[in-house]
Design a protein around this motif. Sequence first.
Motif, short mmCIF file in Angstrom:
data_model
loop_
_atom_site.label_atom_id
_atom_site.label_comp_id
_atom_site.label_asym_id
_atom_site.label_seq_id
_atom_site.Cartn_x
_atom_site.Cartn_y
_atom_site.Cartn_z
N UNK A 60 31.69 39.70 46.84
CA UNK A 60 33.10 40.07 46.82
C UNK A 60 33.44 41.09 47.89
N UNK A 61 32.52 42.01 48.15
CA UNK A 61 32.81 43.07 49.12
C UNK A 61 33.17 42.53 50.50
N UNK A 62 32.70 41.32 50.83
CA UNK A 62 32.96 40.76 52.16
C UNK A 62 34.39 40.26 52.32
N UNK A 63 35.14 40.16 51.22
CA UNK A 63 36.52 39.68 51.30
C UNK A 63 37.53 40.82 51.25
N UNK A 72 44.48 48.80 51.83
CA UNK A 72 43.45 47.79 51.58
C UNK A 72 44.10 46.42 51.75
N UNK A 73 43.29 45.44 52.12
CA UNK A 73 43.76 44.05 52.20
C UNK A 73 42.61 43.14 51.80
N UNK A 74 42.92 41.87 51.52
CA UNK A 74 41.89 40.93 51.09
C UNK A 74 42.07 39.60 51.81
N UNK A 75 40.95 38.95 52.07
CA UNK A 75 40.94 37.65 52.71
C UNK A 75 41.18 36.57 51.67
N UNK A 76 42.12 35.67 51.96
CA UNK A 76 42.48 34.63 50.99
C UNK A 76 42.38 33.23 51.59
N UNK A 249 35.43 34.35 57.48
CA UNK A 249 34.80 35.35 56.62
C UNK A 249 33.58 34.82 55.87
N UNK A 250 32.72 35.75 55.46
CA UNK A 250 31.59 35.38 54.62
C UNK A 250 32.07 34.97 53.23
N UNK A 251 33.18 35.58 52.81
CA UNK A 251 33.74 35.27 51.50
C UNK A 251 35.24 35.47 51.56
N UNK A 252 35.98 34.65 50.84
CA UNK A 252 37.41 34.88 50.64
C UNK A 252 37.71 34.60 49.18
N UNK A 253 38.81 35.16 48.67
CA UNK A 253 39.09 35.06 47.25
C UNK A 253 39.83 33.77 46.91
N UNK A 254 39.30 32.98 45.99
CA UNK A 254 40.09 31.89 45.43
C UNK A 254 41.21 32.48 44.58
N UNK A 255 42.27 31.73 44.42
CA UNK A 255 43.48 32.22 43.74
C UNK A 255 43.66 31.48 42.42
N UNK A 256 43.90 32.25 41.36
CA UNK A 256 44.07 31.66 40.04
C UNK A 256 45.55 31.54 39.69
N UNK A 257 45.93 30.34 39.24
CA UNK A 257 47.28 30.12 38.71
C UNK A 257 47.29 30.09 37.18
N UNK A 258 46.16 30.43 36.58
CA UNK A 258 46.04 30.33 35.13
C UNK A 258 46.88 31.37 34.40
#
Length: 717
Positions: A60-63, A72-76, A249-258
Amino acid sequence: MKKRLVGLCLALVLLIPPVARANEGMWFLMHIARLNYRDMQKLGLQLTAEEIYSINNSSLKDAVVQFNGGCTAELISRDGLLLTNHHCGYGAIAELSTPENNYLRDGFWAKTRDQELKPKSLFVRFFIRMDDVTQRILSKVNNSMTEEERDRIIREEIAKIERENSEGGKYVVSVRSFYEGNEYYYFVYQDYSDVRLVGTPPESIGKFGGDTDNWEWPRHTGDFSLFRVYAGPDNQPAAYSKANVPFKPKHFFPISLAGIKEGDFAMILGYPGRTNRWLPSAGVQQNVSYAYPAWVEGSKLGMDVMKKYMDKDDAVRLMYATKYSQVANYWKNRQGMIDALTKHRTVATRQKQERIFQRWANKPENRELYGSVMADIQAYYDATNLKARHDNYLMTIFRTATLSIFPVRIKNSIDALLKADAERRNMLKERIFATIDEQYADMYMPLEEDVLAAQLALYSSKSAPYPIAPYIEELRKRTGDNFHPYVANALKASVFSSAERIKAVIELGDIALIEADPIYKISSALFEKYREETPEQKQLEAKYRRAFRLMVDGFRRANPNKAFYPDANSTLRLTYGTVRALPRDPRNDAARNYYTTLKGKIAKYKPGDEEFDLPKRLIDLYNARDFGQYADKAGFMPVNFLTDNDITGGNSGSPVLNAKGELIGCAFDGNIEAMAGDVIFDEKLQRTINVDIRYVLFIIDKFANAGHLLEEMEIRK
């Protein structure tokens, strides 16, 4: 029996913040497995500790990135798409805006990658790894050293550690002190400077509620913006070039619509800026009675002057939008801190804890090292209360009046230019000229004249009995408390009245013209006062730093089995908790007071109002109930929601993740009821305010018709 009871009470009372309770704490990622993982599992976490933080594998830290040094920002997406707050991107958006293409007012959405816009200066920082170097550094020092000796040795060792881990300049390495100098860790980062604006809603969405709703709940703000990180062909940092490609990126966050419900696990990774949870009672008292009131008064004065001119001219409004927003944010924060710390009786609570600590410190085995700690701390604050008030009036001049600090900076640059050899002189001159052009492009002289005069009057009249800058005192004797006529005349005669006049003086190379300049004299006097440090002050400061370090060390030694967390200092941290409501609030139409809806946002709508106006398209979408796939199962369109995570400034833009590590929101604020959160954590009232990721996607897709951006995201239903 009585002795055992006293010992038990002592242990309990010494459990002051930052000893963690439940959702409290801003934790190092490298310590999660040892200190927090079981607790996180109990709350619902479904990931392993290795999936959160790993040196050798993606995690997670890579995103998560630090955005431009303050947010702060996040890769999506796998193509370097970044999500952060609208207020974090505000400066870049304002810079790219013009009266003809006002992206702050109207929003912006790049339809193709070629249309993405590059601000002049914007970077993101990736966290690579960290490690503990406490033993290495503290083995070089001892308690018999003076603070000056100690600081010198530690600085030398830090420089070695940073050189050893930079890999020849590939990485940025920073060794940071924690627990007031009782522990040290190094952090390895990699910076990317080619970052481009992809999309932003109009500020009627991104800044909805303005200063009125800032730090308030219920909230209805679409506080987000999108950027993209670009890299060279090898995915490494590269200066801006049209040949650069989106970063992978090594990791990006998937997005939940739940969607979310009360009690759901929530964790936040980000770069909290500064907390003072170890602050002694005397320090809290100084802030409440001396420092923060001056900050509030000076900030409000600067805001009022800026606003007067911004309301008259859109071009001026764009020039000062970022500065005004920053000043306004901290103005409300500091007033909220005064109110909250007073309401919580924080000074009295900490005094009680310190009396118990003193009993521990007076034990024979502790007395030599810790016995005088609290007395030394109290003596420091008694001696610096008036100075703290003076310094905050002085600092608000620097924060709001460009002419109070820019002349000194230019003079320092000219000094360096004149000392340079012929080979470097042209390069330095070009750099200085570019700085001057950039600064004057964002200055409106009638405003600058007005704010400088007003702030000088406030500073000179309110800082007493602490002595103000001698030259300003001379001017006050000549002008009284009305500095406006003097500053107006001084600016007419000053080389700092225009970029052209300063450049002309630089071409002449006559430094005496700068030194004799009336505006420079004001700037220089203020700056000299800011940097002033008498031998007595230096000695007092050193004694305080030693005492504070020993106080923190003593509290930790008195509770050896407790999990402590260090104050925030802009290093990557994790905080975890749950989605959690506040008591019912009639202002919120939601069934439970942990989320807000588009219905509530429309109810706040005030046509033409600077803070509560709304775009017609958003109103039309609401009236048509055209929410697409982003509505909650109950049928409403969610906007914001609450968690009980422990955050502070710098966490703005942080990803809010569910138990699976999926993105459910973007943190952007805290509630005013817990405004004292930088000093104390209120587990009952403290909340993080987040923009719901479903509202973000709704605005991108349905409002902005930028659905092409969703195609590069991993959206899970």
